[in-house]
Scaffold this motif. Structure first.
Motif, mmCIF file in Angstrom:
data_model
loop_
_atom_site.group_PDB
_atom_site.id
_atom_site.type_symbol
_atom_site.label_atom_id
_atom_site.label_comp_id
_atom_site.label_asym_id
_atom_site.label_seq_id
_atom_site.Cartn_x
_atom_site.Cartn_y
_atom_site.Cartn_z
ATOM 1 N N UNK A 127 0.931 -0.933 -0.293
ATOM 2 C CA UNK A 127 -0.054 0.104 0.087
ATOM 3 C C UNK A 127 0.770 1.067 0.224
ATOM 4 N N UNK A 128 2.031 1.515 0.831
ATOM 5 C CA UNK A 128 2.702 2.596 0.812
ATOM 6 C C UNK A 128 3.211 3.107 -0.306
ATOM 7 N N UNK A 129 3.962 1.780 -1.085
ATOM 8 C CA UNK A 129 4.456 1.458 -2.471
ATOM 9 C C UNK A 129 4.170 2.071 -3.434
ATOM 10 N N UNK A 134 1.115 6.254 -7.359
ATOM 11 C CA UNK A 134 1.067 7.708 -7.032
ATOM 12 C C UNK A 134 1.958 8.849 -7.095
ATOM 13 N N UNK A 135 2.386 9.272 -6.329
ATOM 14 C CA UNK A 135 2.258 10.261 -6.040
ATOM 15 C C UNK A 135 3.672 10.517 -7.387
#
Length: 135
Positions: A127-129, A134-135
């Motif tokens: 999820x962090x990845x 996405x940023x």
């Protein structure tokens, strides 16, 4: 509930990118995909084996569907011309849509099954990845 849906979507995006980056048609594609996932979330040996089996099983189904879709696109293309048959085009398009839906379902099911193999911590890493991507 919204957090669970967001995590599912983020994992879907993250894992889709991971799977799509593997070389297609490579006999070791499943092993390559597992190695990429392992480099991100550090899989156990049991997880590696289970995920590789899931990938191999899914690849058989998705390869068949992809071939059918390609064939259907060719058939649809043959219907296009000045003397077109609207009914035939709509019939071919409906079949193509159904096959595309089956392929999408197969891919989503694979990702859900892989999430099921991962630990909560590993899903959090993905999820962090996904957020970083996405940023």
């Amino acid at each position: 509930m919204k957090l669970v849906k967001w995590m599912g979507l983020a994992l879907l995006v993250s894992f889709s990118a991971l799977v799509q980056s593997a070389p297609a048609g490579n006999a070791n594609a499943a092993a390559d995909q597992v190695a990429r996932l392992d480099s991100i979330v550090r899989l156990s040996e049991a997880q590696e084996k289970e995920i590789e089996a899931l990938l191999v099983e899914s690849e058989q189904a998705t390869t068949k569907l992809s071939r059918e879709i390609q064939s259907m696109k060719i058939e649809l293309g043959q219907e296009i011309g000045p003397d077109f048959n609207e009914r035939a085009i709509r019939k071919q398009s409906a079949k193509l849509g159904k096959l595309s839906g089956e392929l999408t379902a197969e891919t989503a099911l694979l990702q859900a099954k892989i999430q099921n193999v991962l630990t909560e911590d590993q899903r959090a890493i993905l999820l962090k990845r996904a957020r970083q991507v996405q940023q």
